[in-house]
Enzyme design. Sequence first.
Site, PDB file in Angstrom:
ATOM      1  CE  LYS A 182      -4.077   1.364  -0.157  1.00  0.00           C
ATOM      2  NZ  LYS A 182      -5.007   1.177  -1.426  1.00  0.00           N
TER       3      LYS A 182
ATOM      4  CB  SER B 257      -8.043   1.662  -3.274  1.00  0.00           C
ATOM      5  OG  SER B 257      -7.401   1.677  -1.795  1.00  0.00           O
TER       6      SER B 257
END
Length: 628
Positions: A207, A413
């Site tokens: 991430k 996401s």
Amino acid sequence: MNEPRRRGPIARFFQGLWDAMNFTRRLAFNLLFFGFVLLLLAVIGAGDRARPLLGRTTLVIAPEGALVEQYSCDAISRGLSQATGGEDCKEVQLRDLLRGLDAARTDKRIERVLLRTDRMRFSGYASLREVADAIARVRASGKQVVAFGESFDQAQYLLAAQANEVYLDPMGGILLEGLGRYRQYYREGLQDKLGVDIHLFKVGEYKSAAEPYVLDAASPEAKEADLFWMNDVWQRYLGDVARLRKSTPQSLAADIDALPAELIAANGDLARYAQSKRLVDGLKTQEEVETLLAQRGVADEDSETGFRAVDLGGYLKHVDGALQAVDERPQVAIVVAEGEITGGEQPPGTIGGESTAALLRDARDDEKVKSVVLRVDSPGGEVFASEQIRREVVALKQAGKPVVVSMGDLAASGGYWISMNADRIYADPSTITGSIGIFGVFPTAPRALDKIGVHTDGVGTTRLAGAFDITRPLAPEVGQVIQAVIDKGYRDFTGRVAQARKRSVQQIDAIARGRVWSGAQARERGLVDAFGGLDDAIVDAAQRAKLGKPDAYRVRYVEKAATPFERFFSRFASSRMGAHWLRDASWLQILAAKASPHTARDLKFLQSALETTPGRPVKALAYCFCGF
């Protein structure tokens, strides 16, 4: 009481004369005003009517600006931009481009298509491939497609290469360079120079969205993940171009590696170099291409091009004019979710937790709507706003209305969060998706304030009172609170994906942790169900609702309608008189704002991340800085 003084006969004469003149002045002014309004309406009405479309017409597709799912500018701003030549609101909707090409494929009046893509901007390769497929269908129908450009970047060239013949201006060029993704990193500037400490809380080593605020360069994990999906997209690009231009991916890749030396040998002539590599069929000026099309088609001295032609906007008026005004057929509704996901009501081009959820709710409440296609093109954003939209997808299904997701260039996401509960997810192999992970950022600025002699001090009734004040150092227990919130967000994300995709949490975690995938890689890992574009998703949604053949149902976009004034102004701006008046009104042109650079976007994102809501010390984000 004194009685009013009476005017004499001379005064009354002049007063009457003045009143008559005043009345005449107001009458003349009002007549002129209403005459102007009537003339304006007549011009708009005349400009809004399409000219007759004759046989053997060439459809000229030469849009300018960004290819978008829906307009991000309001109708008034688009009208001003179109009339004044401004760049800010130049956009072409993907849906308009596709339906223009699909209509031309079977329209006997359209003889060929002239394609100009060199003034378009693209944000990804999934939407490009949808347009490419539509051009290929025109070619397959037996109609000739001719492409011309003054210069092409590699995205523009992918569309031009779909044509039967590709011509390039002799002073132009084509540069195939590969895919790259480079970002600015701010740790030194923020921490060392300004004294602002950015604390990053996340789950998932891949991430990487907030890495620029805490690092000076990309992490090894970020580089590994990016290169993995980028190579997949790039190899597909090389394969597409090689197939169209009768070459091989290996040959194209070798040409890119040898470009510096070979271009020097070609005396820096990019156009001749492109022709020698068979990327184009010939070098011609715009006038020469127009002469060629006049010879093949029908010459028309009154046309700006010199041949019988209709542009995309004019052609769509003919297409729309053939549609019935009242259509009682059952509907497949399309809701567009494009842009960053933020809370509240947001304009088109940005996804609002409340506004996008409201569109889905409108589709649920409309009895004519039998199924829904959610078109997603988003890097994600706020977790709570994403959850608001996901709940409406679930509510639609519970109401008996199937939901099919069509992913565009990017559905990562938070973009995946709002997609995961659909009955079926379609993506292009070059779509960017995944990035299942959560992060939060929390800055503290006591060192920055120290540099200017400002210090923070005070008292609180508990150890946590005032602990989230960014002017104080971050206490370890505050970091624990924030990390706990982020951990919970990740569990929510992976848990919901596991339930929606009928997998275990452990299986989802193995392909999550913030890792970004191409559409092809995502399908291999069970995050996407099938390859296909918007049309495939529409057919699937109709079949799930048992609506029958395509002519048995209507496809309708559910979106915020323009106001009457916006529609009026848009028509005025598109008329010849309106465009001429607005173009000469230079004072209007100062209203256009210039596009923000990447740095401004990144810092604006950081500012948005700091705007928390009561009861939540940090804003949990499901965002992906992925794409091109």
